[in-house]
Motif scaffolding. Structure first.
Motif, mmCIF file in Angstrom:
data_model
loop_
_atom_site.group_PDB
_atom_site.id
_atom_site.type_symbol
_atom_site.label_atom_id
_atom_site.label_comp_id
_atom_site.label_asym_id
_atom_site.label_seq_id
_atom_site.Cartn_x
_atom_site.Cartn_y
_atom_site.Cartn_z
ATOM 1 N N LEU A 193 -8.067 7.577 -6.650
ATOM 2 C CA LEU A 193 -8.155 7.256 -5.235
ATOM 3 C C LEU A 193 -7.980 8.507 -4.372
ATOM 4 O O LEU A 193 -7.223 9.410 -4.714
ATOM 5 N N THR A 194 -8.640 8.502 -3.237
ATOM 6 C CA THR A 194 -8.527 9.615 -2.303
ATOM 7 C C THR A 194 -7.242 9.493 -1.483
ATOM 8 O O THR A 194 -6.622 8.424 -1.428
ATOM 9 N N ARG A 195 -6.867 10.569 -0.823
ATOM 10 C CA ARG A 195 -5.689 10.536 0.055
ATOM 11 C C ARG A 195 -5.883 9.487 1.151
ATOM 12 O O ARG A 195 -4.962 8.750 1.504
ATOM 13 N N ARG A 196 -7.075 9.431 1.677
ATOM 14 C CA ARG A 196 -7.401 8.458 2.724
ATOM 15 C C ARG A 196 -7.189 7.030 2.227
ATOM 16 O O ARG A 196 -6.593 6.202 2.909
ATOM 17 N N GLU A 197 -7.681 6.737 1.035
ATOM 18 C CA GLU A 197 -7.509 5.405 0.458
ATOM 19 C C GLU A 197 -6.032 5.094 0.216
ATOM 20 O O GLU A 197 -5.564 3.985 0.495
ATOM 21 N N LYS A 198 -5.303 6.073 -0.299
ATOM 22 C CA LYS A 198 -3.874 5.884 -0.563
ATOM 23 C C LYS A 198 -3.103 5.601 0.729
ATOM 24 O O LYS A 198 -2.220 4.747 0.756
ATOM 25 N N LEU A 199 -3.444 6.311 1.795
ATOM 26 C CA LEU A 199 -2.772 6.068 3.078
ATOM 27 C C LEU A 199 -3.088 4.680 3.619
ATOM 28 O O LEU A 199 -2.201 3.998 4.146
ATOM 29 N N ALA A 200 -4.325 4.241 3.493
ATOM 30 C CA ALA A 200 -4.700 2.898 3.938
ATOM 31 C C ALA A 200 -3.927 1.845 3.144
ATOM 32 O O ALA A 200 -3.436 0.861 3.716
ATOM 33 N N LEU A 201 -3.805 2.053 1.848
ATOM 34 C CA LEU A 201 -3.058 1.116 1.010
ATOM 35 C C LEU A 201 -1.567 1.139 1.330
ATOM 36 O O LEU A 201 -0.905 0.095 1.346
ATOM 37 N N LYS A 202 -1.041 2.304 1.617
ATOM 38 C CA LYS A 202 0.368 2.414 2.012
ATOM 39 C C LYS A 202 0.594 1.675 3.324
ATOM 40 O O LYS A 202 1.618 0.999 3.511
ATOM 41 N N PHE A 203 -0.351 1.795 4.230
ATOM 42 C CA PHE A 203 -0.271 1.072 5.500
ATOM 43 C C PHE A 203 -0.235 -0.433 5.241
ATOM 44 O O PHE A 203 0.576 -1.162 5.818
ATOM 45 N N ALA A 204 -1.097 -0.915 4.347
ATOM 46 C CA ALA A 204 -1.111 -2.342 3.995
ATOM 47 C C ALA A 204 0.231 -2.768 3.403
ATOM 48 O O ALA A 204 0.762 -3.827 3.742
#
Length: 109
Positions: free
Chosen positions: A46-57
């Motif tokens: 996963l990309t950093r962007r994807e990881k941040l979105a998932l962390k937000f969720a």
């Protein structure tokens, strides 16, 4: 789409966890990538962007009080204000819908 599935995992919502939208899968989301959601923070796929979105969720669904200016600063490194607003709405709807299905035992029908 990965945020929706992550929220479903957190809510233990079988229906939304297993649901796959063909239009999203056709754009490159794979089952291998979906498997990475359980350990997304250490995923090399996963990309950093994807990881941040998932962390937000995760934070919205599990520990929303921990969302502070520091976390928003991290989000702003990858996302615009409009994207953060859109993610907020998507995550909120997914959390609410998953809990509604659970309360009314809609998954047992």
């Amino acid at each position: 789409e990965m945020m929706r599935i992550k929220v479903a995992q957190n809510n233990d919502c079988f229906t939304w966890r297993k649901l796959r939208y063909p239009s999203v899968m056709d754009k490159g989301l794979t089952e291998d990538k979906i498997k990475e959601l359980e350990n997304y923070e250490v995923s090399e796929m996963l990309t950093r962007r994807e990881k941040l979105a998932l962390k937000f969720a995760d934070k919205m669904g599990i520990e929303h009080q921990s969302i502070d200016d520091k976390f928003f600063a991290l989000l702003h490194e990858e996302f615009s204000d409009a994207e953060i607003a859109e993610m907020s709405i998507v995550i909120s709807v997914c959390i609410g819908w998953g809990r509604l299905l659970s309360v009314f035992k809609a998954e047992e029908a």
